[in-house]
Design a protein around this motif. Sequence first.
Motif, PDB file in Angstrom:
ATOM      1  N   ARG A  66     -54.609  -5.047 -25.279  1.00 10.47           N
ATOM      2  CA  ARG A  66     -54.202  -6.442 -25.430  1.00 10.47           C
ATOM      3  C   ARG A  66     -54.971  -7.182 -26.810  1.00 10.47           C
ATOM      4  O   ARG A  66     -54.237  -8.148 -27.376  1.00 10.47           O
ATOM      5  N   ALA A 120     -52.830  -8.989 -29.673  1.00  7.27           N
ATOM      6  CA  ALA A 120     -52.967 -10.367 -29.863  1.00  7.27           C
ATOM      7  C   ALA A 120     -53.114 -10.502 -31.528  1.00  7.27           C
ATOM      8  O   ALA A 120     -52.704 -11.646 -32.019  1.00  7.27           O
ATOM      9  N   THR A 135     -46.719 -12.829 -28.133  1.00  2.00           N
ATOM     10  CA  THR A 135     -46.592 -12.652 -26.587  1.00  2.00           C
ATOM     11  C   THR A 135     -46.347 -11.070 -26.338  1.00  2.00           C
ATOM     12  O   THR A 135     -46.219 -10.399 -27.103  1.00  2.00           O
ATOM     13  N   SER A 136     -47.024 -10.633 -25.204  1.00  2.00           N
ATOM     14  CA  SER A 136     -46.428  -9.092 -24.713  1.00  2.00           C
ATOM     15  C   SER A 136     -46.173  -9.293 -23.088  1.00  2.00           C
ATOM     16  O   SER A 136     -46.898 -10.111 -22.425  1.00  2.00           O
ATOM     17  N   LEU A 184     -50.318 -12.459 -22.899  1.00  2.00           N
ATOM     18  CA  LEU A 184     -50.220 -11.042 -23.807  1.00  2.00           C
ATOM     19  C   LEU A 184     -50.051 -10.061 -22.357  1.00  2.00           C
ATOM     20  O   LEU A 184     -50.374  -9.050 -22.741  1.00  2.00           O
ATOM     21  N   ASN A 185     -49.709 -10.403 -21.250  1.00  2.00           N
ATOM     22  CA  ASN A 185     -49.624  -9.674 -20.154  1.00  2.00           C
ATOM     23  C   ASN A 185     -48.692 -10.405 -19.162  1.00  2.00           C
ATOM     24  O   ASN A 185     -48.932 -10.238 -17.957  1.00  2.00           O
TER      25      ASN A 185
END
Length: 255
Positions: free
Chosen positions: A182, A186, A191-192, A207-208
């Motif tokens: 993660r 970044a 975003t993720s 990010l999750n």
Amino acid sequence: MPGPVVDVLMYHSISGVGGPTCIAPAVFADQMAAIAEAGVPVITLDDLVAARAGGPALPARSVIITFDDGFQDFAETAWPVMKRHGFRPMVYLPTDYIGGVEGWKGIGKPPRPLMGWPCIRDLSIEGVQFGSHTVTHANLNALTPAQLREELATSRREIEARLGRPVVHFAPPYGLANAAVRAAIARHYDTSVGTVLARATDRSDILNLPRLEMFYFTHPQRWRQHLAGRGGAYLLRRKLLRHVREAITNPWDGI
């Protein structure tokens, strides 16, 4: 739940093949119609990022529609339905497989075809957004730092070069992204999204971001109850069942 609540929907294939990564076309069309009927706004990940940065506030409730893998049936079946409703989805692309067929763990039988770049460019012009799903659909947790950088950076560069648009959104294959992964994500993306089964709030890790696997909402009434705010008990039950399943199976058995 404090602040705005966002249902980030998770889809893969819209087809009659069967299995947890496929939603039948008629079911998908009904799911989209239910969103329109409920009047829940469909927003984009860009809207979410802007709100986090102090821009326009999000609605109290909203939906983001995402698709992993870029299957050809997205263009043929899913997009025409969403286009009629004015919905703008996000599609995450594994760049090594564009124009070919899926070739990673857990593939369909027979392997399902992915969209080619000409089709993807046309969809981008029509309003579909595209993000990265790595180059090779790899388990990022198992890679060296150099391999991880390659998967994250090369996929982004290729999509941007092909479409002429910034690519700032990402989905790790299988939802696998530990803290180190993660942190690397970044450095490349805003975003993720993952596979945590929950609704996103202003406290969710950008990010999750959690998502709702729409395979769990194929029953029309159940999905409408969720959109009406009466699906909390069902979602909690699904989360508990998933925890049990993950405790006794290999995480690679998921999607």
